[in-house]
Design a protein around this motif. Sequence first.
Motif, PDB file in Angstrom:
ATOM      1  N   MET A   1       0.853  -1.166   0.000  1.00 54.95           N
ATOM      2  CA  MET A   1       0.000   0.000   0.000  1.00 54.95           C
ATOM      3  C   MET A   1       0.902   1.232   0.000  1.00 54.95           C
ATOM      4  SD  MET A   1      -3.224   0.896   2.496  1.00 54.95           S
ATOM      5  CE  MET A   1      -2.386   0.476   3.985  1.00 54.95           C
ATOM      6  N   SER A   2       0.486   2.243  -0.750  1.00 56.46           N
ATOM      7  CA  SER A   2       1.249   3.482  -0.795  1.00 56.46           C
ATOM      8  C   SER A   2       0.307   4.667  -0.621  1.00 56.46           C
ATOM      9  CB  SER A   2       1.991   3.607  -2.127  1.00 56.46           C
ATOM     10  OG  SER A   2       2.669   4.845  -2.213  1.00 56.46           O
ATOM     11  N   ASN A   3       0.664   5.563   0.299  1.00 53.51           N
ATOM     12  CA  ASN A   3      -0.120   6.765   0.601  1.00 53.51           C
ATOM     13  C   ASN A   3      -1.545   6.448   1.030  1.00 53.51           C
ATOM     14  OD1 ASN A   3       1.809   8.902   0.256  1.00 53.51           O
ATOM     15  ND2 ASN A   3       1.831   8.304  -1.894  1.00 53.51           N
ATOM     16  N   GLY A   4      -1.676   5.353   1.764  1.00 54.44           N
ATOM     17  CA  GLY A   4      -2.960   4.954   2.313  1.00 54.44           C
ATOM     18  C   GLY A   4      -2.798   4.497   3.748  1.00 54.44           C
ATOM     19  N   GLN A   5      -3.907   4.367   4.427  1.00 55.73           N
ATOM     20  CA  GLN A   5      -3.893   3.887   5.806  1.00 55.73           C
ATOM     21  C   GLN A   5      -5.268   3.340   6.166  1.00 55.73           C
ATOM     22  OE1 GLN A   5      -3.293   7.098   8.596  1.00 55.73           O
ATOM     23  NE2 GLN A   5      -4.640   8.467   7.493  1.00 55.73           N
ATOM     24  N   VAL A   6      -5.304   2.569   7.225  1.00 59.97           N
ATOM     25  CA  VAL A   6      -6.578   2.100   7.758  1.00 59.97           C
ATOM     26  C   VAL A   6      -7.208   3.282   8.477  1.00 59.97           C
ATOM     27  CG1 VAL A   6      -7.685   0.506   9.367  1.00 59.97           C
ATOM     28  CG2 VAL A   6      -5.751  -0.260   7.970  1.00 59.97           C
ATOM     29  N   ASN A   7      -8.476   3.579   8.177  1.00 59.69           N
ATOM     30  CA  ASN A   7      -9.098   4.784   8.696  1.00 59.69           C
ATOM     31  C   ASN A   7     -10.614   4.623   8.679  1.00 59.69           C
ATOM     32  OD1 ASN A   7      -9.800   7.640   9.074  1.00 59.69           O
ATOM     33  ND2 ASN A   7      -7.645   8.006   8.598  1.00 59.69           N
ATOM     34  N   THR A   8     -11.310   5.521   9.356  1.00 54.34           N
ATOM     35  CA  THR A   8     -12.782   5.527   9.364  1.00 54.34           C
ATOM     36  C   THR A   8     -13.331   6.817   8.779  1.00 54.34           C
ATOM     37  OG1 THR A   8     -12.825   6.448  11.604  1.00 54.34           O
ATOM     38  CG2 THR A   8     -12.915   4.030  11.402  1.00 54.34           C
ATOM     39  N   ASN A   9     -12.534   7.551   7.989  1.00 50.12           N
ATOM     40  CA  ASN A   9     -12.944   8.857   7.482  1.00 50.12           C
ATOM     41  C   ASN A   9     -14.242   8.851   6.690  1.00 50.12           C
ATOM     42  OD1 ASN A   9     -10.839  10.135   8.639  1.00 50.12           O
ATOM     43  ND2 ASN A   9      -9.579  10.239   6.810  1.00 50.12           N
ATOM     44  N   PHE A  10     -14.516   7.805   5.948  1.00 46.12           N
ATOM     45  CA  PHE A  10     -15.707   7.755   5.114  1.00 46.12           C
ATOM     46  C   PHE A  10     -16.835   6.932   5.737  1.00 46.12           C
ATOM     47  CE2 PHE A  10     -12.752   8.593   1.418  1.00 46.12           C
ATOM     48  CZ  PHE A  10     -13.250   9.852   1.154  1.00 46.12           C
ATOM     49  N   GLY A  11     -16.696   6.564   6.982  1.00 42.44           N
ATOM     50  CA  GLY A  11     -17.742   5.745   7.592  1.00 42.44           C
ATOM     51  C   GLY A  11     -17.706   4.349   7.011  1.00 42.44           C
ATOM     52  N   GLY A  12     -18.827   3.867   6.563  1.00 46.32           N
ATOM     53  CA  GLY A  12     -18.876   2.522   5.996  1.00 46.32           C
ATOM     54  C   GLY A  12     -18.950   1.484   7.095  1.00 46.32           C
ATOM     55  N   ASP A  13     -18.370   0.323   6.836  1.00 46.36           N
ATOM     56  CA  ASP A  13     -18.401  -0.791   7.783  1.00 46.36           C
ATOM     57  C   ASP A  13     -17.188  -0.753   8.707  1.00 46.36           C
ATOM     58  OD1 ASP A  13     -20.739  -1.711   6.682  1.00 46.36           O
ATOM     59  OD2 ASP A  13     -19.736  -3.083   5.300  1.00 46.36           O
ATOM     60  N   GLY A  14     -16.985   0.345   9.404  1.00 48.18           N
ATOM     61  CA  GLY A  14     -15.836   0.466  10.303  1.00 48.18           C
ATOM     62  C   GLY A  14     -14.615   0.914   9.542  1.00 48.18           C
ATOM     63  N   ASN A  15     -13.485   0.261   9.774  1.00 51.99           N
ATOM     64  CA  ASN A  15     -12.240   0.640   9.113  1.00 51.99           C
ATOM     65  C   ASN A  15     -12.273   0.305   7.631  1.00 51.99           C
ATOM     66  OD1 ASN A  15     -10.991   1.571  11.461  1.00 51.99           O
ATOM     67  ND2 ASN A  15     -10.266  -0.468  11.993  1.00 51.99           N
ATOM     68  N   SER A  16     -11.638   1.161   6.841  1.00 49.63           N
ATOM     69  CA  SER A  16     -11.448   0.915   5.414  1.00 49.63           C
ATOM     70  C   SER A  16     -10.022   1.305   5.071  1.00 49.63           C
ATOM     71  CB  SER A  16     -12.449   1.741   4.589  1.00 49.63           C
ATOM     72  OG  SER A  16     -12.268   3.125   4.817  1.00 49.63           O
ATOM     73  N   LEU A  17      -9.578   0.967   3.866  1.00 49.68           N
ATOM     74  CA  LEU A  17      -8.287   1.443   3.387  1.00 49.68           C
ATOM     75  C   LEU A  17      -8.543   2.785   2.712  1.00 49.68           C
ATOM     76  CD1 LEU A  17      -6.619  -1.748   1.873  1.00 49.68           C
ATOM     77  CD2 LEU A  17      -6.254  -0.704   4.118  1.00 49.68           C
ATOM     78  N   TRP A  18      -7.987   3.857   3.281  1.00 48.42           N
ATOM     79  CA  TRP A  18      -8.234   5.230   2.851  1.00 48.42           C
ATOM     80  C   TRP A  18      -6.954   5.807   2.268  1.00 48.42           C
ATOM     81  CZ3 TRP A  18      -6.259   9.659   5.617  1.00 48.42           C
ATOM     82  CH2 TRP A  18      -6.748  10.887   5.137  1.00 48.42           C
ATOM     83  N   PHE A  19      -7.060   6.458   1.107  1.00 55.28           N
ATOM     84  CA  PHE A  19      -5.898   6.958   0.381  1.00 55.28           C
ATOM     85  C   PHE A  19      -5.992   8.469   0.225  1.00 55.28           C
ATOM     86  CE2 PHE A  19      -6.441   2.582  -0.462  1.00 55.28           C
ATOM     87  CZ  PHE A  19      -5.155   2.075  -0.504  1.00 55.28           C
ATOM     88  N   ASP A  20      -4.911   9.162   0.661  1.00 54.26           N
ATOM     89  CA  ASP A  20      -4.907  10.618   0.669  1.00 54.26           C
ATOM     90  C   ASP A  20      -3.567  11.219   0.272  1.00 54.26           C
ATOM     91  OD1 ASP A  20      -5.663  13.368   1.394  1.00 54.26           O
ATOM     92  OD2 ASP A  20      -4.385  13.052   3.137  1.00 54.26           O
ATOM     93  N   GLY A  21      -2.473  10.618   0.599  1.00 46.27           N
ATOM     94  CA  GLY A  21      -1.161  11.253   0.484  1.00 46.27           C
ATOM     95  C   GLY A  21      -0.620  11.330  -0.923  1.00 46.27           C
ATOM     96  N   GLY A  22       0.630  11.742  -0.999  1.00 47.26           N
ATOM     97  CA  GLY A  22       1.336  11.836  -2.265  1.00 47.26           C
ATOM     98  C   GLY A  22       1.193  13.205  -2.899  1.00 47.26           C
ATOM     99  N   SER A  23       2.051  13.460  -3.858  1.00 50.40           N
ATOM    100  CA  SER A  23       1.994  14.731  -4.571  1.00 50.40           C
ATOM    101  C   SER A  23       1.217  14.553  -5.873  1.00 50.40           C
ATOM    102  CB  SER A  23       3.409  15.227  -4.871  1.00 50.40           C
ATOM    103  OG  SER A  23       4.024  14.398  -5.836  1.00 50.40           O
ATOM    104  N   ALA A  24       0.784  15.674  -6.444  1.00 48.05           N
ATOM    105  CA  ALA A  24       0.030  15.632  -7.695  1.00 48.05           C
ATOM    106  C   ALA A  24       0.891  15.119  -8.848  1.00 48.05           C
ATOM    107  CB  ALA A  24      -0.524  17.017  -8.018  1.00 48.05           C
ATOM    108  N   GLU A  25       2.203  15.147  -8.695  1.00 48.38           N
ATOM    109  CA  GLU A  25       3.100  14.731  -9.768  1.00 48.38           C
ATOM    110  C   GLU A  25       3.323  13.222  -9.832  1.00 48.38           C
ATOM    111  OE1 GLU A  25       4.010  17.344  -7.576  1.00 48.38           O
ATOM    112  OE2 GLU A  25       3.133  18.719  -9.045  1.00 48.38           O
ATOM    113  N   ASP A  26       2.921  12.506  -8.795  1.00 52.26           N
ATOM    114  CA  ASP A  26       3.128  11.060  -8.837  1.00 52.26           C
ATOM    115  C   ASP A  26       1.791  10.315  -8.796  1.00 52.26           C
ATOM    116  OD1 ASP A  26       2.207  10.754  -6.169  1.00 52.26           O
ATOM    117  OD2 ASP A  26       4.203  10.990  -5.359  1.00 52.26           O
ATOM    118  N   ASN A  27       1.819   9.087  -9.205  1.00 50.14           N
ATOM    119  CA  ASN A  27       0.639   8.223  -9.125  1.00 50.14           C
ATOM    120  C   ASN A  27       0.894   7.181  -8.056  1.00 50.14           C
ATOM    121  OD1 ASN A  27      -0.659   9.609 -11.118  1.00 50.14           O
ATOM    122  ND2 ASN A  27      -0.069   8.213 -12.743  1.00 50.14           N
TER     123      ASN A  27
END
Length: 139
Positions: A1-27
Motif C-alpha cells: 500500500m502506498s499513501n494509504g492507511q486504515v481509517n474511518t474517514n468515510f464511515g462505511g463498515d468500520g475501518n477501510s483502506l483510505w488513500f490521501d497522500g502523495g503529490s500531484a506529480e506522482d501516481n
Amino acid sequence: MSNGQVNTNFGGDGNSLWFDGGSAEDNSRYAITQALDVSHGGTISFDLIIGNIIGNSNNGGENADSGEDLALEYSIDSGISWIRLGLYDTEDYISWKTITETIDTDAITSATQFRWLQLNHSGSGFDNWAIDNVHIDLV
C-alpha cells in the motif's frame, strides 16, 4: 500500500483502506494484494467511495475532479506489468457502492496480484478514496 492507511474517514463498515497522500506529480496512491491463487476463476468484489475528507461524512464534501478515476488492475508476472480489469469514474462513487468484476481468463493463475490505483490526483488532502470489504469468490 502506498499513501494509504486504515481509517474511518468515510464511515462505511468500520475501518477501510483510505488513500490521501502523495503529490500531484506522482501516481502513488495504490493498494496491491499478495499473489493469490485464482486458478479456478471467479469474481473480485469491493466497496468504493471517492471524495475528500473535508466536509460531510458521506463523500467528504468534495468530489474528485474529472480524470482522477480509480482503476482495478491485475498482474500475472509479479507486478512487472499490469492489465486493467475495471475503471471507476469519480462522479459515480460519491457514496459507498459495491463493485463486482469477473476475473479475466488471462488472470486465472495460481499467483495473480490485484492493484487499486488512482490514475491522477491533486495531491495530499484532495481527491481521497477508500476501499472496503474486498472479497474474492472462486468457482
